[in-house]
Scaffold this motif. Sequence first.
Motif, PDB file in Angstrom:
ATOM      1  N   PHE A  27      61.073  37.287  22.442  1.00 43.73           N
ATOM      2  CA  PHE A  27      61.650  38.583  22.780  1.00 43.73           C
ATOM      3  C   PHE A  27      62.750  38.387  23.812  1.00 43.73           C
ATOM      4  O   PHE A  27      62.541  37.724  24.831  1.00 43.73           O
ATOM      5  N   PRO A  28      63.920  38.974  23.611  1.00 38.96           N
ATOM      6  CA  PRO A  28      65.032  38.764  24.550  1.00 38.96           C
ATOM      7  C   PRO A  28      64.903  39.572  25.838  1.00 38.96           C
ATOM      8  O   PRO A  28      65.499  39.190  26.859  1.00 38.96           O
ATOM      9  N   TYR A  29      64.147  40.655  25.812  1.00 39.19           N
ATOM     10  CA  TYR A  29      64.117  41.558  26.968  1.00 39.19           C
ATOM     11  C   TYR A  29      63.258  40.994  28.093  1.00 39.19           C
ATOM     12  O   TYR A  29      62.183  40.434  27.859  1.00 39.19           O
ATOM     13  N   ARG A  30      63.736  41.164  29.341  1.00 42.00           N
ATOM     14  CA  ARG A  30      62.980  40.774  30.527  1.00 42.00           C
ATOM     15  C   ARG A  30      63.100  41.877  31.580  1.00 42.00           C
ATOM     16  O   ARG A  30      64.154  42.498  31.720  1.00 42.00           O
ATOM     17  N   ALA A  31      62.037  42.101  32.327  1.00 44.79           N
ATOM     18  CA  ALA A  31      62.072  43.088  33.412  1.00 44.79           C
ATOM     19  C   ALA A  31      61.293  42.567  34.612  1.00 44.79           C
ATOM     20  O   ALA A  31      60.585  43.318  35.285  1.00 44.79           O
ATOM     21  N   TRP A  32      61.422  41.278  34.889  1.00 36.38           N
ATOM     22  CA  TRP A  32      60.697  40.689  36.012  1.00 36.38           C
ATOM     23  C   TRP A  32      61.190  41.266  37.338  1.00 36.38           C
ATOM     24  O   TRP A  32      62.390  41.407  37.565  1.00 36.38           O
ATOM     25  N   ALA A  33      60.273  41.603  38.208  1.00 34.95           N
ATOM     26  CA  ALA A  33      60.616  42.006  39.562  1.00 34.95           C
ATOM     27  C   ALA A  33      61.165  40.791  40.312  1.00 34.95           C
ATOM     28  O   ALA A  33      60.915  39.643  39.923  1.00 34.95           O
ATOM     29  N   PRO A  34      61.926  41.002  41.372  1.00 35.32           N
ATOM     30  CA  PRO A  34      62.409  39.864  42.164  1.00 35.32           C
ATOM     31  C   PRO A  34      61.266  38.936  42.562  1.00 35.32           C
ATOM     32  O   PRO A  34      60.166  39.378  42.886  1.00 35.32           O
ATOM     33  N   SER A  35      61.541  37.630  42.491  1.00 36.41           N
ATOM     34  CA  SER A  35      60.577  36.563  42.818  1.00 36.41           C
ATOM     35  C   SER A  35      59.439  36.469  41.809  1.00 36.41           C
ATOM     36  O   SER A  35      58.413  35.854  42.097  1.00 36.41           O
ATOM     37  N   ASN A  36      59.605  37.070  40.648  1.00 36.34           N
ATOM     38  CA  ASN A  36      58.612  36.969  39.578  1.00 36.34           C
ATOM     39  C   ASN A  36      59.264  36.375  38.325  1.00 36.34           C
ATOM     40  O   ASN A  36      60.460  36.521  38.115  1.00 36.34           O
ATOM     41  N   PRO A  37      58.503  35.680  37.488  1.00 36.17           N
ATOM     42  CA  PRO A  37      57.077  35.372  37.680  1.00 36.17           C
ATOM     43  C   PRO A  37      56.865  34.350  38.792  1.00 36.17           C
ATOM     44  O   PRO A  37      57.749  33.542  39.072  1.00 36.17           O
ATOM     45  N   LYS A  38      55.712  34.410  39.403  1.00 36.93           N
ATOM     46  CA  LYS A  38      55.391  33.493  40.495  1.00 36.93           C
ATOM     47  C   LYS A  38      55.240  32.066  39.955  1.00 36.93           C
ATOM     48  O   LYS A  38      54.908  31.863  38.779  1.00 36.93           O
ATOM     49  N   PRO A  39      55.463  31.072  40.790  1.00 36.22           N
ATOM     50  CA  PRO A  39      55.260  29.686  40.352  1.00 36.22           C
ATOM     51  C   PRO A  39      53.840  29.473  39.840  1.00 36.22           C
ATOM     52  O   PRO A  39      52.890  30.121  40.296  1.00 36.22           O
ATOM     53  N   VAL A  40      53.705  28.555  38.894  1.00 39.77           N
ATOM     54  CA  VAL A  40      52.410  28.292  38.263  1.00 39.77           C
ATOM     55  C   VAL A  40      51.345  27.950  39.293  1.00 39.77           C
ATOM     56  O   VAL A  40      50.178  28.356  39.169  1.00 39.77           O
ATOM     57  N   ASN A  41      51.719  27.236  40.350  1.00 35.62           N
ATOM     58  CA  ASN A  41      50.717  26.808  41.332  1.00 35.62           C
ATOM     59  C   ASN A  41      50.166  27.967  42.168  1.00 35.62           C
ATOM     60  O   ASN A  41      49.235  27.793  42.947  1.00 35.62           O
ATOM     61  N   LYS A  42      50.729  29.166  42.003  1.00 43.74           N
ATOM     62  CA  LYS A  42      50.206  30.346  42.689  1.00 43.74           C
ATOM     63  C   LYS A  42      49.078  31.011  41.898  1.00 43.74           C
ATOM     64  O   LYS A  42      48.405  31.913  42.400  1.00 43.74           O
ATOM     65  N   HIS A  43      48.896  30.561  40.656  1.00 45.00           N
ATOM     66  CA  HIS A  43      47.817  31.062  39.794  1.00 45.00           C
ATOM     67  C   HIS A  43      47.939  32.564  39.511  1.00 45.00           C
ATOM     68  O   HIS A  43      46.929  33.246  39.335  1.00 45.00           O
ATOM     69  N   HIS A  44      49.160  33.050  39.432  1.00 46.68           N
ATOM     70  CA  HIS A  44      49.399  34.447  39.048  1.00 46.68           C
ATOM     71  C   HIS A  44      49.671  34.473  37.545  1.00 46.68           C
ATOM     72  O   HIS A  44      50.824  34.478  37.105  1.00 46.68           O
ATOM     73  N   TYR A  45      48.626  34.520  36.759  1.00 46.29           N
ATOM     74  CA  TYR A  45      48.757  34.331  35.319  1.00 46.29           C
ATOM     75  C   TYR A  45      48.758  35.624  34.506  1.00 46.29           C
ATOM     76  O   TYR A  45      48.943  35.584  33.294  1.00 46.29           O
ATOM     77  N   CYS A  46      48.520  36.762  35.139  1.00 50.85           N
ATOM     78  CA  CYS A  46      48.454  38.031  34.408  1.00 50.85           C
ATOM     79  C   CYS A  46      49.575  38.951  34.871  1.00 50.85           C
ATOM     80  O   CYS A  46      50.076  38.833  35.989  1.00 50.85           O
ATOM     81  N   VAL A  47      49.959  39.877  33.998  1.00 46.58           N
ATOM     82  CA  VAL A  47      51.131  40.710  34.260  1.00 46.58           C
ATOM     83  C   VAL A  47      50.727  42.172  34.390  1.00 46.58           C
ATOM     84  O   VAL A  47      49.911  42.686  33.632  1.00 46.58           O
ATOM     85  N   ALA A  48      51.332  42.812  35.381  1.00 47.02           N
ATOM     86  CA  ALA A  48      51.167  44.249  35.592  1.00 47.02           C
ATOM     87  C   ALA A  48      52.551  44.889  35.646  1.00 47.02           C
ATOM     88  O   ALA A  48      53.540  44.238  36.014  1.00 47.02           O
ATOM     89  N   ILE A  49      52.614  46.137  35.260  1.00 48.68           N
ATOM     90  CA  ILE A  49      53.866  46.886  35.339  1.00 48.68           C
ATOM     91  C   ILE A  49      53.801  47.811  36.550  1.00 48.68           C
ATOM     92  O   ILE A  49      52.716  48.283  36.924  1.00 48.68           O
ATOM     93  N   ASP A  50      54.968  48.049  37.181  1.00 42.66           N
ATOM     94  CA  ASP A  50      54.976  48.964  38.321  1.00 42.66           C
ATOM     95  C   ASP A  50      55.669  50.270  37.940  1.00 42.66           C
ATOM     96  O   ASP A  50      56.059  50.482  36.785  1.00 42.66           O
ATOM     97  N   THR A  51      55.831  51.157  38.895  1.00 45.87           N
ATOM     98  CA  THR A  51      56.432  52.458  38.622  1.00 45.87           C
ATOM     99  C   THR A  51      57.949  52.422  38.684  1.00 45.87           C
ATOM    100  O   THR A  51      58.605  53.456  38.523  1.00 45.87           O
ATOM    101  N   ASP A  52      58.531  51.238  38.904  1.00 49.47           N
ATOM    102  CA  ASP A  52      59.983  51.073  38.944  1.00 49.47           C
ATOM    103  C   ASP A  52      60.503  50.257  37.770  1.00 49.47           C
ATOM    104  O   ASP A  52      61.548  49.618  37.860  1.00 49.47           O
ATOM    105  N   LYS A  53      59.714  50.233  36.687  1.00 51.41           N
ATOM    106  CA  LYS A  53      60.136  49.584  35.441  1.00 51.41           C
ATOM    107  C   LYS A  53      60.253  48.070  35.584  1.00 51.41           C
ATOM    108  O   LYS A  53      61.095  47.431  34.945  1.00 51.41           O
ATOM    109  N   MET A  54      59.394  47.500  36.418  1.00 50.73           N
ATOM    110  CA  MET A  54      59.395  46.061  36.647  1.00 50.73           C
ATOM    111  C   MET A  54      58.055  45.444  36.276  1.00 50.73           C
ATOM    112  O   MET A  54      57.011  46.103  36.364  1.00 50.73           O
ATOM    113  N   TRP A  55      58.102  44.155  35.873  1.00 44.91           N
ATOM    114  CA  TRP A  55      56.892  43.375  35.608  1.00 44.91           C
ATOM    115  C   TRP A  55      56.600  42.487  36.814  1.00 44.91           C
ATOM    116  O   TRP A  55      57.513  41.892  37.388  1.00 44.91           O
TER     117      TRP A  55
END
Length: 258
Positions: free
Chosen positions: A196-224
């Motif tokens: 999929f070409p579309y991306r909506a990552w919030a600044p500094s996301n996705p977190k580095p793999v070593n941070k173990h942030h493996y799941c995605v949530a959406i916020d109220t500002d249209k960011m992942w």
Amino acid sequence: MQCSRIHTPDPKFHMVGSCLQSKGTIIGYGFQNDLQSCIDYSVQRMGLAFNYRRLTNNKSKLLSDDNVNNNEVTCEVLDCPEYENFTSLEPSPNYNYYSFYANPLPILTYTCLPSIGLFNLHKEHVNYTQAADICKEEGGDLAHILTDSRTIAISSFLRQSFKGADISRKLAYVGLQDVNGNGKFQTPLEEPLTCFPYRAWAPSNPKPVNKHHYCVAIDTDKMWKTVKCGMKLPFICELYPNGPFDSTNITLPESGCE
């Protein structure tokens, strides 16, 4: 996995009511000379349901090349399906009603996001696995967000649902996860994010793999945003299209057939 080989549900329109017409919001209409043409037009217009008129004024003869009127409306495309006990269906001698969502809702808290689908925001806080299991029990999955229209609609839905609360901090789990902890995200249907070409990552996301942030949530500002999968959050389920229509647990309005 190659993008061209991804398995996704094949939504189909199912007839829900014969001689019944939905009075929902029409987003496209016109003459279509057969049912398949109306289906194709509905998909093009991003409709989730439609009313199709196939009978002539005598209500017993199929349209033929000799009695077709190209100014006649035979296809009405709807932005939302009937989903609250089919209450907007009315008797009509001319139309049949078709929908991606042919059966009653599993629970009545689902909401239609026009031309997108049916969604349910659970405000209880659970971890990602629990959220995914609940969505599957309801006949769907965590919400698919991988287009701009979906991200915008789902984020707006989240914002409206928490109106009056501290919405700037609200997050909800959606259907995107780094299952293997290698930085490769996929949907619940195992569709890779790279397809999929579309991306909506919030600044500094996705977190580095070593941070173990493996799941995605959406916020109220249209960011992942990526979070730890054990974090307890609200979550948004998306109902999969379903059918054929089962009248066991629902009573439709009286048919308009004569």
